[in-house]
Design a protein around this motif. Structure first.
Motif, PDB file in Angstrom:
ATOM      1  N   VAL A   1       0.828  -1.205   0.000  1.00 57.64           N
ATOM      2  CA  VAL A   1       0.000   0.000   0.000  1.00 57.64           C
ATOM      3  C   VAL A   1       0.862   1.255   0.000  1.00 57.64           C
ATOM      4  O   VAL A   1       0.469   2.306  -0.533  1.00 57.64           O
ATOM      5  N   ALA A   2       2.054   1.178   0.589  1.00 58.75           N
ATOM      6  CA  ALA A   2       2.925   2.348   0.719  1.00 58.75           C
ATOM      7  C   ALA A   2       3.406   2.822  -0.644  1.00 58.75           C
ATOM      8  O   ALA A   2       3.620   2.035  -1.569  1.00 58.75           O
ATOM      9  N   ASP A   3       3.571   4.128  -0.777  1.00 61.67           N
ATOM     10  CA  ASP A   3       4.053   4.713  -2.028  1.00 61.67           C
ATOM     11  C   ASP A   3       5.562   4.635  -2.154  1.00 61.67           C
ATOM     12  O   ASP A   3       6.098   4.587  -3.260  1.00 61.67           O
ATOM     13  N   ASP A   4       6.271   4.661  -1.022  1.00 63.70           N
ATOM     14  CA  ASP A   4       7.730   4.694  -1.083  1.00 63.70           C
ATOM     15  C   ASP A   4       8.326   3.800  -0.003  1.00 63.70           C
ATOM     16  O   ASP A   4       8.870   4.266   0.997  1.00 63.70           O
ATOM     17  N   ILE A   5       8.221   2.472  -0.183  1.00 63.07           N
ATOM     18  CA  ILE A   5       8.819   1.556   0.780  1.00 63.07           C
ATOM     19  C   ILE A   5      10.342   1.520   0.630  1.00 63.07           C
ATOM     20  O   ILE A   5      11.050   1.128   1.560  1.00 63.07           O
ATOM     21  N   TYR A   6      10.862   1.970  -0.519  1.00 62.17           N
ATOM     22  CA  TYR A   6      12.309   2.010  -0.706  1.00 62.17           C
ATOM     23  C   TYR A   6      12.956   2.967   0.295  1.00 62.17           C
ATOM     24  O   TYR A   6      14.084   2.759   0.735  1.00 62.17           O
ATOM     25  N   MET A   7      12.238   4.029   0.657  1.00 63.22           N
ATOM     26  CA  MET A   7      12.766   4.987   1.621  1.00 63.22           C
ATOM     27  C   MET A   7      13.006   4.306   2.973  1.00 63.22           C
ATOM     28  O   MET A   7      14.034   4.515   3.618  1.00 63.22           O
ATOM     29  N   LEU A   8      12.053   3.462   3.397  1.00 59.78           N
ATOM     30  CA  LEU A   8      12.224   2.739   4.653  1.00 59.78           C
ATOM     31  C   LEU A   8      13.423   1.812   4.594  1.00 59.78           C
ATOM     32  O   LEU A   8      14.185   1.693   5.558  1.00 59.78           O
ATOM     33  N   MET A   9      13.617   1.158   3.450  1.00 68.55           N
ATOM     34  CA  MET A   9      14.766   0.274   3.307  1.00 68.55           C
ATOM     35  C   MET A   9      16.076   1.058   3.370  1.00 68.55           C
ATOM     36  O   MET A   9      17.062   0.586   3.931  1.00 68.55           O
ATOM     37  N   ASN A  10      16.096   2.259   2.813  1.00 68.24           N
ATOM     38  CA  ASN A  10      17.286   3.099   2.901  1.00 68.24           C
ATOM     39  C   ASN A  10      17.592   3.456   4.344  1.00 68.24           C
ATOM     40  O   ASN A  10      18.748   3.504   4.765  1.00 68.24           O
ATOM     41  N   TYR A  11      16.526   3.718   5.125  1.00 69.82           N
ATOM     42  CA  TYR A  11      16.728   4.035   6.530  1.00 69.82           C
ATOM     43  C   TYR A  11      17.361   2.869   7.283  1.00 69.82           C
ATOM     44  O   TYR A  11      18.116   3.059   8.237  1.00 69.82           O
ATOM     45  N   MET A  12      17.047   1.642   6.848  1.00 67.29           N
ATOM     46  CA  MET A  12      17.512   0.470   7.569  1.00 67.29           C
ATOM     47  C   MET A  12      18.845  -0.071   7.057  1.00 67.29           C
ATOM     48  O   MET A  12      19.382  -1.017   7.624  1.00 67.29           O
ATOM     49  N   GLY A  13      19.396   0.516   5.966  1.00 73.73           N
ATOM     50  CA  GLY A  13      20.657   0.024   5.438  1.00 73.73           C
ATOM     51  C   GLY A  13      21.777   0.094   6.457  1.00 73.73           C
ATOM     52  O   GLY A  13      22.533  -0.877   6.659  1.00 73.73           O
ATOM     53  N   PHE A  14      21.895   1.232   7.128  1.00 69.78           N
ATOM     54  CA  PHE A  14      22.912   1.416   8.165  1.00 69.78           C
ATOM     55  C   PHE A  14      22.709   0.409   9.294  1.00 69.78           C
ATOM     56  O   PHE A  14      23.649  -0.234   9.762  1.00 69.78           O
ATOM     57  N   VAL A  15      21.446   0.247   9.722  1.00 67.12           N
ATOM     58  CA  VAL A  15      21.139  -0.656  10.829  1.00 67.12           C
ATOM     59  C   VAL A  15      21.434  -2.114  10.448  1.00 67.12           C
ATOM     60  O   VAL A  15      21.932  -2.892  11.268  1.00 67.12           O
ATOM     61  N   ASN A  16      21.152  -2.477   9.210  1.00 63.88           N
ATOM     62  CA  ASN A  16      21.371  -3.846   8.755  1.00 63.88           C
ATOM     63  C   ASN A  16      22.835  -4.240   8.875  1.00 63.88           C
ATOM     64  O   ASN A  16      23.165  -5.287   9.461  1.00 63.88           O
TER      65      ASN A  16
END
Length: 493
Positions: free
Chosen positions: A372-387
């Motif tokens: 449903v989200a328009d920009d789930i890629y943004m969330l993944m970018n936020y988690m790159g550092f954490v990953n």
């Protein structure tokens, strides 16, 4: 280790007891050890090889600016990933249970940090990752239909939803079905890459080696460029730790886990390097840095009308990627529920099918919600550092256990240089990311911090109101009646 939330587990056991009359079986209700060495190789290779090597391997070249340096970075990323993966082999044979990073952090540093680790995986990383791979699957299935134009986004999302639904159904029905899907998709996309490599060899035999003349000319070797190039390469190698999520279901983890890791990392590294070399024999460097789909352009230049087959292989690759994420993530939820870090119903097993059906359904549902989200890629970018921070922490646990548990049995004992090098390079990568992508790194940390109140209320708060406990118990019984699930028979042979 004592459970982090005893009241939740107690409710789950009472609910399981109340549902005994729902079904009967001569076999113990537990997850079976059905994953072989071949299945393990398929899970790792299938999880690593996604759309990246087919779609856009240009990130490394843009940073280092030469063919030779680009291929060396691909090799270095493969070796680096092997260092991390082999370190995980020591942890996986020491702690022979499913859950991977979560299980290791939990065992080393306790329930609080363990919960924060699994919280990041559950709230963003795994469901978002699965949704993105499913959308990539849809894009390339529709490529032959909408040639030369963009497919409607609603069509892509509906097809991605169908992909997730099919994979969820297969994983609910049978572990064997999910491993068959993984095996077929893995070897299918490996054959596709071998076809690209064979075409590249044919090009070399025809003398198409212009790109390799003075291969290191104009190389850029700045620290920032190298770090960004490594991030691009490591993204393509991501997934090497997924087999550790299902260690508890391997037939012979002490033998097969390290073997599967070695075979998979070596195979993927060789295939990646040779596939990129094949691209350079056909796709001009000037075009290489700008095309969003190198493999498809490569096929168009060499195969003409047969190039339409390439999107099919990309789709097959991503379909297997969705299955790999589903298979491993559901076991992560299952392990967290066993520890009381998730609702007790998530560590229950379907009595007839012997699959963690509630956990599988939750993974599928979360992935569908993210569509449903328009920009789930943004969330993944936020988690790159954490990953990468979390993976680095897990590899550091090898060193931590060498100091705190020197006499613990270690069926696999990796050379100490492996975890040392991996940990130091991870610190370098994360530091550079925090400086170069400050906003994304801060947002990733904030997502981690949202897990603190959830932990305090859901796990640490032992004396919950009776009304809340009754509601939880009623929900557990309802799920049991709907899906015929119960807790695993731990005492069965």
């Amino acid at each position: 280790m004592p459970k982090a939330c005893e009241s939740t587990e107690s409710l789950g056991k009472k609910a399981a007891a109340s549902g005994e009359e729902l079904a009967s079986s001569e076999d113990p209700v537990q997850l079976k050890r059905r994953i072989t060495l071949i299945n393990g190789v398929s899970i790792i290779v299938g999880s690593i090889i996604g759309s990246g090597i087919f779609v856009s391997p240009t990130g490394i070249f843009k940073e280092v600016n030469s063919v030779g340096a680009s291929l060396l970075v691909w090799v270095a990323c493969g070796v680096f990933s092997f260092f991390g993966a082999y370190s995980y082999a020591e942890l996986g044979t020491m702690i022979q249970r499913s859950g991977a990073d979560y299980a290791y952090v939990l065992d080393a540093f306790g329930p609080f940090l363990g919960f924060l680790r699994v919280w990041c995986e559950i709230i963003v990383m795994r469901p978002c990752g699965q949704t993105i791979v499913a959308l990539t699957f849809a894009k390339y299935v529709l490529e032959p239909i909408f040639t030369g134009c963009q497919a409607p986004i609603i069509t892509e999302k509906l097809l991605a939803a169908l992909c997730i639904t099919i994979i969820t159904f297969a994983n609910c029905c049978s572990v064997r079905a999910s491993t068959i899907i993984q095996d077929v998709c893995t070897w299918g996309k490996t054959i596709a890459l071998l076809g690209i490599i064979a075409a590249g060899v044919a090009q070399v035999c025809r003398g198409r080696v212009e790109a390799f003349n003075d291969a290191f000319a104009d190389t850029t070797l700045g620290i920032g460029n190298l770090v960004r190039a490594f991030y691009s390469g490591l993204f393509a190698y991501n997934g090497w730790n997924y087999l550790n999520c299902v260690t508890g279901e391997m037939k012979n983890p002490q033998r097969d886990l390290p073997l599967a890791i070695f075979i998979s990392c070596a195979l993927v590294t060789v295939v990646y390097v040779l596939a990129n070399a094949a691209y350079f024999t056909t796709v001009p460097v000037s075009i290489f840095v700008s095309t969003p789909a190198v493999a498809i352009l490569f096929a168009q230049k060499l195969f003409g009308p047969l190039a339409m087959v390439m999107p099919v292989f990309v789709s097959l690759s991503t379909f297997g990627g969705v299955n790999g994420i589903m298979l491993t993530t559901s076991r992560l939820f299952y392990t967290a529920a066993e520890e009381g870090h998730m609702p007790a119903v998530l560590c229950m097993i379907q009595r007839k099918l012997l699959t963690p059906l509630p956990a599988v359904l939750l993974v599928g549902l979360l992935s569908l919600v993210y569509l449903v989200a328009d920009d789930i890629y943004m969330l993944m970018n936020y988690m790159g550092f954490v990953n990468w921070l979390a993976i680095g922490l897990s590899v550091f646990i090898v060193l931590y256990f060498r100091i705190t548990r020197p006499l613990a049995p270690r069926p696999i004992r990796v050379p100490i240089v492996f975890p040392v090098v991996y940990t130091l390079l991870t610190v370098l990568l994360c530091t550079n990311t925090f400086i170069g992508a400050f906003q994304e790194s801060v947002m990733g940390i904030l997502i981690i911090l949202t897990g603190i109140p959830v932990y305090l209320v859901g796990v640490a708060w032992q004396r919950k109101p009776t009304s809340l406990l009754k509601a939880s118990s009623s929900f557990t019984r309802l799920v049991q009646k709907l899906f015929l699930v119960q807790l695993e028979d731990k005492d069965a042979d």
